[in-house]
Design an enzyme around this catalytic site. Structure first.
Site, PDB file in Angstrom:
ATOM      1  N   SER A  14       0.828  -1.211   0.000  1.00  0.00           N
ATOM      2  CA  SER A  14       0.000   0.000   0.000  1.00  0.00           C
ATOM      3  C   SER A  14       0.861   1.259   0.000  1.00  0.00           C
ATOM      4  CB  SER A  14      -0.944  -0.008   1.195  1.00  0.00           C
ATOM      5  OG  SER A  14      -0.190  -0.046   2.385  1.00  0.00           O
ATOM      6  N   GLY A  15       2.161   1.095  -0.017  1.00  0.00           N
ATOM      7  CA  GLY A  15       3.059   2.257   0.058  1.00  0.00           C
ATOM      8  C   GLY A  15       3.308   2.910  -1.296  1.00  0.00           C
ATOM      9  N   LEU A  17       6.256   3.437  -3.022  1.00  0.00           N
ATOM     10  CA  LEU A  17       7.146   2.775  -3.977  1.00  0.00           C
ATOM     11  C   LEU A  17       6.376   1.720  -4.773  1.00  0.00           C
ATOM     12  CD1 LEU A  17      10.057   2.202  -5.052  1.00  0.00           C
ATOM     13  CD2 LEU A  17      10.251   0.498  -3.232  1.00  0.00           C
ATOM     14  N   ASP A 179      19.558  -1.044  -7.291  1.00  0.00           N
ATOM     15  CA  ASP A 179      19.891   0.357  -7.520  1.00  0.00           C
ATOM     16  C   ASP A 179      19.270   0.601  -8.886  1.00  0.00           C
ATOM     17  OD1 ASP A 179      21.126   2.659  -8.690  1.00  0.00           O
ATOM     18  OD2 ASP A 179      22.560   2.595  -7.051  1.00  0.00           O
ATOM     19  N   HIS A 180      18.155   1.307  -8.930  1.00  0.00           N
ATOM     20  CA  HIS A 180      17.381   1.273 -10.176  1.00  0.00           C
ATOM     21  C   HIS A 180      18.111   1.947 -11.341  1.00  0.00           C
ATOM     22  CE1 HIS A 180      16.050   5.320  -9.039  1.00  0.00           C
ATOM     23  NE2 HIS A 180      15.546   5.478 -10.245  1.00  0.00           N
ATOM     24  N   GLY A 183      19.189  -0.335 -14.042  1.00  0.00           N
ATOM     25  CA  GLY A 183      18.193  -0.856 -14.977  1.00  0.00           C
ATOM     26  C   GLY A 183      17.898   0.117 -16.105  1.00  0.00           C
ATOM     27  N   HIS A 242      23.413   5.818  -6.975  1.00  0.00           N
ATOM     28  CA  HIS A 242      23.183   5.929  -8.423  1.00  0.00           C
ATOM     29  C   HIS A 242      24.415   6.438  -9.181  1.00  0.00           C
ATOM     30  CE1 HIS A 242      19.243   5.101  -7.115  1.00  0.00           C
ATOM     31  NE2 HIS A 242      18.787   6.330  -6.957  1.00  0.00           N
ATOM     32  N   GLN A 368      19.025  10.502 -19.149  1.00  0.00           N
ATOM     33  CA  GLN A 368      17.620  10.900 -19.226  1.00  0.00           C
ATOM     34  C   GLN A 368      17.493  12.400 -19.151  1.00  0.00           C
ATOM     35  OE1 GLN A 368      16.483   8.687 -15.697  1.00  0.00           O
ATOM     36  NE2 GLN A 368      16.264  10.558 -14.512  1.00  0.00           N
ATOM     37  N   ASP A 394      25.961  12.862 -33.579  1.00  0.00           N
ATOM     38  CA  ASP A 394      24.791  12.817 -32.720  1.00  0.00           C
ATOM     39  C   ASP A 394      24.026  11.514 -32.854  1.00  0.00           C
ATOM     40  OD1 ASP A 394      22.266  13.149 -31.661  1.00  0.00           O
ATOM     41  OD2 ASP A 394      21.702  14.780 -32.995  1.00  0.00           O
ATOM     42  N   THR A 396      20.901  10.383 -31.253  1.00  0.00           N
ATOM     43  CA  THR A 396      19.729  10.627 -30.415  1.00  0.00           C
ATOM     44  C   THR A 396      18.780   9.462 -30.625  1.00  0.00           C
ATOM     45  OG1 THR A 396      19.944  13.011 -30.444  1.00  0.00           O
ATOM     46  CG2 THR A 396      17.734  12.151 -30.126  1.00  0.00           C
TER      47      THR A 396
END
Ligand code: BG6
Length: 492
Positions: A14-15, A17, A179-180, A183, A242, A368, A394, A396
């Site tokens: 229920s939290g 995260l 450690d996300h 990913g 991170h 990101q 570049d 992208t």
């Protein structure tokens, strides 16, 4: 490989995260047909609620349901997601959970029963939950795995205590420490960029590279999370995990293979060559009210005299033959002017003589938003002259891989854990050495051995403390000639 007959148990269902990350990731994997056949998801938390309320909560962050196909999948997903409420510290609650799991498993045809436990919980209950899961809910005929998330302690000593306590119940092989950042698509790409390109790897050292920055910027403050944040600060929240993870993959030697242990061996090796951060290699900041936005101290959940840093820049040094003398600047801040995470590798000046005032090459790896890799490069300005200008090569992603689907970090990691692949999870010794690097400055900031340093103020929505440019310049970073801007705006 993916095991059928798996029950995924989300503790702390229920939290925040679970609601924001775990369930959306599970659903997206389900929608794409990537979860094991006959998977079931069981939510567990203290809150008492019926299935309808539970389904409402776990789907509140799921996007794209206006599409009928997605909406249909979501109904199916709800059908395999059930909920049990119970305490975190008493055996009978976990026996009840176990009965529920066994009931689900009785529908499985063959005997194998695999269980994945995802602890989306506050650290205060990590240990009792890990213990009760082992004692009451451990499958006797299949794989058992446990996923946990930071905070893994607050310094070297508390991290060792926590890991030691958890190891009494769960082996390293069964444990998946998230450690996300590991990913994220671009972080996973680092291995390929670095080791599959002679053109890049040839100049990947102190002879060619002047300095490296790894930058994390968020345009919002700690609104609503001030209570949690104040106990940790930006260094524990972002740098120690991170950004250090990114640094280790960026600087490690080539692993013997892509196996999890070979990769993690190299990461640990390079991290061990980094001494603890020095106080004078550190710049700390805290945001103050500006442009109608509140300052950090205006948050009611934050002590009025808090010296907790919401911005930090620290410089790390790697004492090995490849990197001796190259500064690695890790910087992260909340309430800044933009959302961006990137690695910026600045090369040395070209030998002077035929050129003067020519820009340095820079390789920028944007993690990101909008993944990109670009190399700032000097080129002759076309025409009947001999003038050099800075331009870019570049890559992208949105342009080059227009149709590619980039999965969320949590999706990629949950799938890895289901497959038993540890490559993108934090090993025990890796965590230990990460804490060694940061613990002395953290103790200094916490006021453990004298008065705490006072962070310098910076306005909400700014680029950070005004001292930042001088800090970076001190390590040899040279800002490109004015007038150059990477023309990225038209591809967002
Ligand atoms: C979390 C931090 O680990 O990472 C947060 O606790 C931060 O403070 C978040 O906002 C950033 O993650 P992402 O994936 O949005 O870059």
């Amino acid at each position: 490989e993916l095991k059928d007959n798996t029950v995924i148990v989300v503790l702390g269902a229920s939290g925040d995260l679970a609601k924001k990350k775990t369930y959306p990731a599970l659903f997206n994997l389900y929608k794409d047909g990537l979860l094991p056949k006959d998977v079931h998801v069981v939510g567990y938390a203290r809150t008492k609620m019926d299935d309808a309320e539970y389904h409402k909560r776990i789907t509140s962050y799921i996007k794209g349901t206006e599409d009928p196909e997605t909406a249909k999948k979501l109904e199916e997903f709800k059908g395999l997601a059930s909920y049990i409420s119970g305490g975190y510290e008493d055996a009978p609650s976990f026996q009840n959970l176990n009965n529920h799991i066994e009931k689900i498993e009785s529908s499985y045809e063959d005997k194998e029963r695999n269980r994945l436990f995802y602890l989306a919980l506050p650290p205060s209950v990590f240990i009792p939950v890990a213990q009760h899961l082992k004692e009451e809910c451990y499958s006797k005929g299949g794989k058992n795995r446990i996923i946990i998330e930071k905070p893994f302690g607050k310094d070297l000593e508390s991290s060792r205590q926590l890991l030691g306590a958890l190891k009494r119940y769960w082996s390293e092989n069964e444990t998946f420490r998230i450690d996300h950042y590991l990913g994220k698509e671009m972080v996973k790409n680092l291995l390929v960029l670095r080791f599959a390109n002679v053109a890049l790897s040839a100049g990947w050292d102190k002879n060619s590279i002047s300095n490296v920055q790894i930058t994390f910027k968020e345009p919002f403050g700690t609104e609503g999370r001030g209570g949690y944040f104040d106990e940790f600060g930006i260094i524990r929240d972002v740098l120690q995990n991170h950004l250090l993870q990114v640094l280790s993959i960026l600087t490690m030697e080539r692993p013997v293979s892509f196996s999890a242990e070979d990769i993690r061996d190299e990461k640990v090796k390079v991290l061990r060559a980094i001494p603890p951060i020095e106080r004078n290699d550190t710049l700390l900041g805290q945001y103050v009210a500006a442009n109608g936005k509140p300052g950090y101290l205006d948050d009611d959940t934050v002590p009025h005299n808090s010296v907790c840093p919401t911005f930090a820049a620290t410089t790390l040094w790697i004492h090995n033959p490849r990197w001796e003398g190259v500064p690695f600047i890790l910087k992260a801040g909340k309430a800044l002017n933009e959302a961006k995470v990137e690695i910026r590798i600045q090369y040395k000046d070209v030998t002077q003589g035929i050129f003067k005032d020519i820009s340095r090459n820079e390789l920028v790896i944007r993690i990101q938003p909008s993944e990109a890799v670009y190399l700032k490069l000097n080129t002759k300005l076309p025409g009947l002259n001999m003038r050099a200008v800075t331009t870019e090569m570049d890559l992208t992603y949105k342009r080059r891989f227009a149709d590619a689907k980039i999965h969320e970090a949590y999706e990629s990691l949950i799938l890895d854990a289901l497959k038993g692949d540890h490559s993108n999870f934090v090993r025990d010794d890796e965590l230990d050495v990460a804490w060694k690097i940061f613990t002395p400055i953290l103790h200094w900031i916490d006021g453990k051995n004298g008065p705490s340093p006072k962070p310098v103020p910076y306005p909400y929505g700014s680029r950070g403390p005004k001292e930042l440019d001088a800090f970076i310049a001190k390590y040899g970073y040279v800002r490109t000639e004015t007038g150059y801007a990477w023309p990225v705006t038209h591809v967002s």
